[in-house]
Design an enzyme around this catalytic site. Structure first.
Site, PDB file in Angstrom:
ATOM      1  N   TRP A  40       0.827  -1.218   0.000  1.00 52.99           N
ATOM      2  CA  TRP A  40       0.000   0.000   0.000  1.00 52.99           C
ATOM      3  C   TRP A  40       0.853   1.256   0.000  1.00 52.99           C
ATOM      4  CZ3 TRP A  40      -4.299  -1.269  -1.953  1.00 52.99           C
ATOM      5  CH2 TRP A  40      -4.843  -2.526  -1.670  1.00 52.99           C
ATOM      6  N   ASP A  94      -1.577   6.606   6.281  1.00 54.42           N
ATOM      7  CA  ASP A  94      -2.608   5.655   5.880  1.00 54.42           C
ATOM      8  C   ASP A  94      -2.855   4.723   7.069  1.00 54.42           C
ATOM      9  OD1 ASP A  94      -4.158   3.637   4.842  1.00 54.42           O
ATOM     10  OD2 ASP A  94      -2.837   3.163   3.154  1.00 54.42           O
ATOM     11  N   LYS A 121     -12.231  -1.895   7.261  1.00 52.08           N
ATOM     12  CA  LYS A 121     -11.529  -2.853   8.106  1.00 52.08           C
ATOM     13  C   LYS A 121     -11.920  -2.649   9.571  1.00 52.08           C
ATOM     14  CE  LYS A 121      -8.230  -2.492   4.585  1.00 52.08           C
ATOM     15  NZ  LYS A 121      -8.283  -3.792   3.909  1.00 52.08           N
TER      16      LYS A 121
HETATM   17  C1  PLP Z   1      -3.289  -0.128   4.391  1.00 56.14           C
HETATM   18  C2  PLP Z   1      -4.212  -0.043   3.209  1.00 56.14           C
HETATM   19  N1  PLP Z   1      -4.204   1.064   2.453  1.00 56.14           N
HETATM   20  C3  PLP Z   1      -5.007   1.189   1.394  1.00 56.14           C
HETATM   21  C4  PLP Z   1      -5.869   0.196   1.029  1.00 56.14           C
HETATM   22  C5  PLP Z   1      -6.761   0.387  -0.180  1.00 56.14           C
HETATM   23  O1  PLP Z   1      -8.015   0.724   0.282  1.00 56.14           O
HETATM   24  P1  PLP Z   1      -9.253   0.943  -0.684  1.00 56.14           P
HETATM   25  O2  PLP Z   1      -9.615  -0.382  -1.215  1.00 56.14           O
HETATM   26  O3  PLP Z   1     -10.270   1.540   0.251  1.00 56.14           O
HETATM   27  O4  PLP Z   1      -8.844   1.896  -1.743  1.00 56.14           O
HETATM   28  C6  PLP Z   1      -5.930  -0.975   1.779  1.00 56.14           C
HETATM   29  C7  PLP Z   1      -6.874  -2.046   1.385  1.00 56.14           C
HETATM   30  O5  PLP Z   1      -6.780  -3.173   1.701  1.00 56.14           O
HETATM   31  C8  PLP Z   1      -5.071  -1.094   2.894  1.00 56.14           C
HETATM   32  O6  PLP Z   1      -5.067  -2.207   3.637  1.00 56.14           O
END
Ligand code: PLP
Length: 362
Positions: A104, A173, A197
């Protein structure tokens, strides 16, 4: 456990507190005496305004945020934040520091680079397959912000403490550990979290932004991609994802009133994670993939002796009422996601299953 429900270890969308699901069900046809479902009422109504304001107020109370901070609700997931952040905060002659702790954060870096924004990757744990959190990082004095991913959902690592960035605002994030522990929020210029989550269903991303960051927002970006639009319109510039915001509000109410706040939530999360890691560490059959000291309290990643056994483990677990234990397709192995809503009973049941599986196959 309630009949027909399994122990849900999904990484996201993930388990929600049963109390919240029951409350949704109970009020679904007639929200707050309106004679309409929450999915049918106007986002401009007083009833919905109360929902969105209460969600923001509870977030501010639990995180001790003063009026310098704004709680926003944005669509597009955490992934949209990867581009909104540099678009809003990073003029072409400025640069930002990023720490790469896996999937991520790598994506966040890539999105900034696509727009030609000057980013510096000041630390990375790529050398050891992202199994640890980098220490002793030298941040650039001129960086506008430092981007971190507090919990690495796929690699199973988490920042236990946040680094000293010498006053440079951290942009973080927190998709997979939002509201899982108390925070010293003074270090953060912006926090974002896809809700699906720890704080709700898919469809909304919570963003917490500090006033001084808003001064960096340029005029010449689209209205819907500007943080200042969400601040000035209380996240109601256009139709927000009303149902998702409502569920977030209920989860936050559960966290504040039933759990009793973030200190209690953290203690409970530590207890659950310790139970699982202690068991794995004592076993010669299971092996945790994240380095001690960097391990996530939310996503416990582990391997079995071979991939065949891992496949069998995931399948037999599901037959025994334990779902979502497959590791991310990019890394393989197994992963138990034990977010806020996961009960100790679920973790104990998983440990019992793991013991039995090891006895049969070890
Ligand atoms: C730490 C993290 N950041 C970003 C995301 C991406 O999130 P989204 O699907 O809401 O764009 C995730 C998704 O699993 C994640 O675990």
């Amino acid at each position: 456990m309630k009949a027909n429900r399994i122990y849900n270890f999904n990484p996201g969308p993930a388990a929600l507190p049963l109390k919240v699901l029951e409350e949704i069900q109970e009020n679904f046809l007639n929200f707050n005496g309106t004679g309409m479902s929450i999915t049918e009422i106007s986002h401009r109504s007083k009833d919905f305004e109360n929902v969105i304001n209460d969600a923001a107020a509870r977030t501010k109370r639990m995180l001790n945020l003063d009026d310098n901070y704004h709680v926003l609700f944005v669509q597009g997931g955490a992934s949209l934040q990867f581009c909104m952040i540099p678009m809003n905060f990073l003029a072409d002659d400025k640069s930002a520091d990023y720490v790469d702790t896996g999937t991520w954060s790598t994506k966040a870096i890539k999105e900034a680079q696509i727009m030609g924004k000057p980013v510096q990757v000041v630390a990375s744990s790529a050398d050891k397959n992202y199994s640890y959190i980098p220490k002793s990082i030298n941040f650039n004095d001129a960086a506008v912000y430092v981007h971190l991913t507090s919990n690495n959902t796929i690699k199973g690592t988490q920042w236990a403490d946040f680094p000293d960035t010498k006053g440079i605002p951290i942009v973080c994030d927190m998709s997979s550990d939002m509201m899982s522990r108390p925070l010293d929020t003074s270090k953060f210029g912006l926090i974002y979290a896809g809700a699906q989550k720890n704080i709700g269903p898919a469809g909304v991303c919570m963003v917490i932004v500090r006033n001084d960051m808003l001064e960096l927002v340029p005029d010449n970006i689209p209205t819907m991609l500007k943080y200042s639009t969400y601040v000035s319109k209380n996240s109601l510039y256009n139709t927000p994802p009303c149902f998702a915001v409502y569920v977030v509000q209920l989860v936050l109410k559960w966290l504040e009133e039933t759990v009793g706040g973030l200190e209690k939530m953290e203690a409970f999360n530590q207890q659950k994670a310790k139970r699982l890691y202690d068991f794995i560490d004592l076993s010669n059959f299971y092996r945790a993939t994240a380095a001690p000291g960097s391990r996530s309290l939310m996503n416990v990643t582990f391997r079995l002796p071979d991939e065949e056994l891992e496949k069998q483990f995931v399948e037999e677990a599901l037959t025994s009422g334990l779902g979502g234990l497959k590791g991310h397709r990019s890394v393989g192995g197994c992963r138990a996601s034990i977010y806020n809503a996961t009960t100790l009973e679920a973790v104990e049941t998983l440990v019992d299953f793991m013991k039995t599986f090891e006895k049969k196959n070890g």
